[in-house]
Design a protein around this motif. Structure first.
Motif, mmCIF file in Angstrom:
data_model
loop_
_atom_site.group_PDB
_atom_site.id
_atom_site.type_symbol
_atom_site.label_atom_id
_atom_site.label_comp_id
_atom_site.label_asym_id
_atom_site.label_seq_id
_atom_site.Cartn_x
_atom_site.Cartn_y
_atom_site.Cartn_z
ATOM 1 N N GLN A 62 6.548 11.344 5.689
ATOM 2 C CA GLN A 62 6.147 10.265 4.776
ATOM 3 C C GLN A 62 4.771 10.543 4.174
ATOM 4 O O GLN A 62 4.529 10.252 2.999
ATOM 5 C CB GLN A 62 6.169 8.922 5.510
ATOM 6 N N ALA A 63 3.890 11.124 4.987
ATOM 7 C CA ALA A 63 2.568 11.492 4.460
ATOM 8 C C ALA A 63 2.717 12.577 3.383
ATOM 9 O O ALA A 63 2.102 12.506 2.320
ATOM 10 C CB ALA A 63 1.659 11.961 5.597
ATOM 11 N N ASP A 64 3.561 13.586 3.656
ATOM 12 C CA ASP A 64 3.831 14.634 2.660
ATOM 13 C C ASP A 64 4.374 14.014 1.376
ATOM 14 O O ASP A 64 3.946 14.350 0.264
ATOM 15 C CB ASP A 64 4.888 15.623 3.182
ATOM 16 N N LEU A 84 3.968 12.413 14.236
ATOM 17 C CA LEU A 84 3.044 13.125 13.345
ATOM 18 C C LEU A 84 3.663 14.382 12.742
ATOM 19 O O LEU A 84 3.440 14.694 11.569
ATOM 20 C CB LEU A 84 1.779 13.494 14.126
ATOM 21 N N ALA A 85 4.432 15.118 13.546
ATOM 22 C CA ALA A 85 5.026 16.358 13.037
ATOM 23 C C ALA A 85 6.450 16.119 12.552
ATOM 24 O O ALA A 85 7.150 17.048 12.172
ATOM 25 C CB ALA A 85 5.019 17.430 14.125
ATOM 26 N N ALA A 107 0.825 -1.215 0.000
ATOM 27 C CA ALA A 107 0.000 0.000 0.000
ATOM 28 C C ALA A 107 0.857 1.262 0.000
ATOM 29 O O ALA A 107 0.362 2.346 -0.308
ATOM 30 C CB ALA A 107 -0.919 0.017 1.217
ATOM 31 N N MET A 108 2.126 1.130 0.329
ATOM 32 C CA MET A 108 3.025 2.298 0.354
ATOM 33 C C MET A 108 3.893 2.246 -0.921
ATOM 34 O O MET A 108 3.372 2.394 -2.008
ATOM 35 C CB MET A 108 3.874 2.282 1.627
ATOM 36 N N MET A 162 4.153 10.961 0.226
ATOM 37 C CA MET A 162 3.155 10.140 -0.461
ATOM 38 C C MET A 162 2.190 11.015 -1.257
ATOM 39 O O MET A 162 1.874 10.732 -2.405
ATOM 40 C CB MET A 162 2.384 9.390 0.607
ATOM 41 N N GLN A 163 1.739 12.090 -0.623
ATOM 42 C CA GLN A 163 0.789 12.970 -1.303
ATOM 43 C C GLN A 163 1.460 13.765 -2.404
ATOM 44 O O GLN A 163 0.830 14.130 -3.396
ATOM 45 C CB GLN A 163 0.186 13.947 -0.293
ATOM 46 N N VAL A 194 6.857 10.517 10.389
ATOM 47 C CA VAL A 194 5.592 10.001 9.840
ATOM 48 C C VAL A 194 4.906 11.088 9.006
ATOM 49 O O VAL A 194 4.374 10.821 7.922
ATOM 50 C CB VAL A 194 4.659 9.495 10.968
ATOM 51 N N GLY A 195 4.941 12.323 9.506
ATOM 52 C CA GLY A 195 4.386 13.442 8.748
ATOM 53 C C GLY A 195 5.099 13.622 7.413
ATOM 54 O O GLY A 195 4.458 13.866 6.389
ATOM 55 N N HIS A 200 11.269 20.466 2.213
ATOM 56 C CA HIS A 200 10.354 20.269 3.333
ATOM 57 C C HIS A 200 10.134 18.777 3.600
ATOM 58 O O HIS A 200 10.160 18.310 4.748
ATOM 59 C CB HIS A 200 9.018 20.963 3.039
#
Lengths: 306, 306
Positions: free
Chosen positions: B168-170, B161-162, B98-99, B172-173, B165-166, B186
């Protein structure tokens, strides 16, 4: 048995404490932190998806039992929030397609159905990581740093490889092959009871509990955790669909190995009563200044029909 | 530039420290703990899958820089192991279908290719959780409990989160839409640099660093982390395939947005040099008793061809 007054009292207590926990969860991720917006939303979505808030309420009740007052309870709030975050992350990951592949939880679409699998994995990772951050802030409320560090250590032990995560691995591997009462109990002891046992210890630590008190609280948590699981299994067979909010018999349809399946309904109910009495005896014989709320909670959880 | 003697010295140091970290990782999950066998195996598989052990080595080097002796370094070992566990869990989850959906990492099948997706998710969760347990044991080696608690708090902030992990979310998007240098920087600042910055601070904490020293160490880590990432991008364009152990140009073929793609090869190389010099200045001007190893490490990482 509980009187009607007692039931009203404990229901009021549970509702007030759940509300208190839910209010505090709203600011658990500092507003000042720059967090990816979708990630923040995904984490908050699951934190706000309801549930009984049983674990954090037990943290607070344990602190009250040991400290005897509201101040002790207030000091335990960071640990209460931390355990709810750990519980929530475990549900998010548990629902993933590679795990239980659930589309709904508590009537709402699961995290990955709303945000996608990758974001759900990251939201779970973020919630788990952040739980330790919140727990580590306890000294700001008056918990000594060495106690807070012990709580961090215990959270990682009870939630980790030898605790909850290990129980989930056992459960996953055992899904087809559980044939004995011992196997089933081993899985639930880790998958469910470990985090509940932690909750009781964490509340105790926040209030400065002695080693003997911590052991009694842990025994209470372990027994109540198991009783809770067995009672859930029982309700799935004999409960009231309207109150449960889900159809009866879903365990059997899913081929889940349950306590009633392995030892029968009557023996399961007897075991719930026995575990609950042992839990109550543990906290009543530990010299706690204010054990009443824990006793009430144990009785109520055994009698609940939802 | 480094002399040949310096290169030999730093290579010997890196090999010895990596070996030390790898030896300690073997007992990081207590043998006495009852852990699901497959889960233990899956966690150890990824912990033992190699890598440069850069983060734990930086933890140890920072402790030596601040404390000035081997005793300070020894006290930092729990934090070194914790950061390597967090790094490892992030790779296990990052490789999931999924990643990034990677089948191989460092020439070995990824965790989920060997143990299946569900077990890989749980192994990652278990490694992340256990990292906090290991960090929390630092007082047994002489780190004061309040310092260890600060390290726990920082680990969860920089990895959470900050932080990582944050990032990785950035990432991915942003995969399709990165168009600016600022966006790319960033992402890397959080996805990679945060955990490296944490590593430096954790080593500093283990040796009792002052606030000013911690800030200098963090600046060193942040700059070196970014330089490391840019240098990786550069090597993918201009490196030696035999030394890299993978075909050149894979970033471009995968459509990855890299520094050379956005600002050109020459400017990328200039930026690596500049960040490295800034990192070195930070630790040289912070009044550390023994900054030499950190300086050597920064120079070496900029010059590496692997």
């Amino acid at each position: 048995m509980q009187t009607e007054d007692e039931v009203r009292d404990i229901r009021g207590y549970l509702a007030a404490q759940a509300e208190r926990v839910e209010a505090a969860l709203q600011s658990v991720i500092p507003a000042a932190w720059r967090v990816n917006e979708t990630l923040r939303e995904a984490a908050m979505y699951s934190l706000n998806a309801g549930g009984k808030r049983l674990r954090p309420i037990l943290v607070l009740a344990a602190a009250e039992a040991v400290g005897g007052d509201a101040a002790a309870e207030a000091r335990a709030l960071p640990f209460a929030l931390a355990v709810e975050m750990v519980h929530t992350y475990s549900l998010v990951h548990d629902d993933l397609p590679a795990m239980d592949n659930d589309d709904y939880r508590r009537g709402l679409p699961t995290n990955h159905k709303v945000y996608g699998e990758a974001m759900a994995i990251l939201a779970g990772d973020g919630l788990l990581t952040h739980a330790f951050h919140v727990a580590a802030q306890a000294p700001a409320l008056g918990v000594p740093a060495d106690r807070a560090l012990v709580v961090v250590s215990e959270l990682s032990r009870f939630a980790g490889l030898a605790g909850m995560v290990g129980g989930q691995a056992d459960d996953m591997q055992g899904e087809q092959g559980i044939t004995s009462f011992e196997q089933l109990e081993h899985i639930h002891l880790h998958k469910t009871s470990d985090l509940i046992a932690f909750s009781l210890r964490a509340g105790g630590h926040a209030a400065g509990a002695t080693e003997r008190q911590l052991e009694a609280l842990e025994r209470f948590g372990r027994n109540v955790g198991l009783a809770f699981q067995i009672h859930d299994d029982v309700l799935d067979v004999s409960g009231d669909e309207a109150k449960l909010g889900k159809p009866k018999g879903s365990d059997e349809r899913q081929g889940k190995v349950t306590y009633p399946y392995l030892i029968g309904l009557e023996e399961s109910e007897r075991r719930v009563r026995q575990l609950t009495e042992e839990a109550i005896q543990a906290v009543l014989s530990a010299g706690l200044p204010k054990p009443e709320r824990l006793v009430q909670l144990a009785r109520h959880m055994m009698a609940r029909d939802y």
